[in-house]
Design a protein around this motif. Structure first.
Motif: not given
Length: 285
Positions: A65-77
């Motif tokens: 949540r480092g960017h206040p409007r652009v949350p992100a995460f890594i997905a692994t498949v």
């Protein structure tokens, strides 16, 4: 005889154009798509939790949540990592022309075209470096398809736009139908199956004043695009089926079409392959 067997080349004749591109070529190593939503999400944590329920507890990493409007995460498949970032706004026009792509998409209903055009937010999904060969590109796109299908199960999802040389839009309805066909299969399945409609756009246009129907997206697999030049014997649905089947044969490595090859479509019709730049057009349909 397999349904795909009818599209295998019968014989070849005539010299190849030495100046034409040679196939196969190295695929695009990176893969990206945009997943459109009809609403703005309050939080992405439920989405990450859903991916864990589908693919296992390690499927979604910690949310950045480092960017206040652009949350992100890594997905692994399937051992591949996908960067998932959520943008609470419509796709900028200079990133993708969604209204134009929707207008020319054969497989979208009027309601789906409106939903794409009126979307309110989107996910940017990217896999970096997985497509080092045709086999690995196929694996990366297969895993990507599973990830997108899981995300599309969320309320408010509209569909997917593949970021490649084409303008493919796939509705949630159609995407999940294709996901059902992938059930109990792997990217290395013995059936020679690949979910082509999720990765290759088929559309109608003109070559000068002559109508053509062709693919866009096979070059990302290092393969030539395919098309029918001035088709008169088959309707649009039949031509779509031909191109999807032929594309699947190429992507799964079972057939590579070449200039001057004769291709039987059915018991009565065979077409000749002629290369025009990056496209192999079939004449005689």
């Amino acid at each position: 005889m397999s349904i795909f067997d009818r599209f295998k080349k019968k014989n070849t004749s005539g010299p190849a154009d030495s100046s034409a591109p040679k196939w196969p070529q190295p695929p695009a190593e990176d893969t990206m798509c945009l997943l459109l939503m009809d609403r703005v999400l309050e939080d992405v944590a439920p989405v990450a939790q859903h991916l864990k329920s589908v693919f296992g507890s390690q499927a979604a990493g910690e949310i950045d949540r480092g960017h206040p409007r652009v949350p992100a995460f890594i997905a692994t498949v399937d051992g591949l990592e996908f960067w998932c970032s959520y943008l609470p706004m419509p796709i900028p026009a200079d990133t993708a022309d969604i209204p134009t792509a929707a207008q020319y998409s054969f497989l979208l209903t009027d309601e789906e075209k409106q939903a794409f055009t009126g979307h309110r937010s989107f996910w940017m999904l990217a896999q970096k470096g997985g497509g080092t060969s045709l086999e690995e590109k196929r694996r990366a796109c297969w895993a990507f398809s599973l990830l997108c299908a899981a995300l599309l199960e969320q309320e408010g999802a509209v569909g997917v736009h593949i970021v490649n040389r084409g303008g493919l839009l796939v509705s949630k309805r159609h995407y999940l139908q294709q996901r059902e066909l992938m059930e109990n299969k792997a990217s290395t399945n013995d059936e020679g199956y690949f979910p082509v409609p999720l990765w290759v756009w088929v559309y109608g246009s003109y070559q000068g004043k002559t109508p053509v129907i062709r693919t866009q997206g096979l070059q990302d697999f290092g393969l030539p695009e395919l098309g029918f030049y001035n088709p008169t014997q088959f309707d649009t649905g039949e031509l779509l089926d031909f191109l999807y089947s032929m594309s699947s044969l190429q992507i799964t490595g079972r057939q590579l079409y070449r200039n001057a090859a004769l291709i039987p479509l059915n018991e009565k019709t065979e077409v000749v392959c002629k290369q025009d730049g990056d496209v192999l057009y079939f004449f005689g349909a």
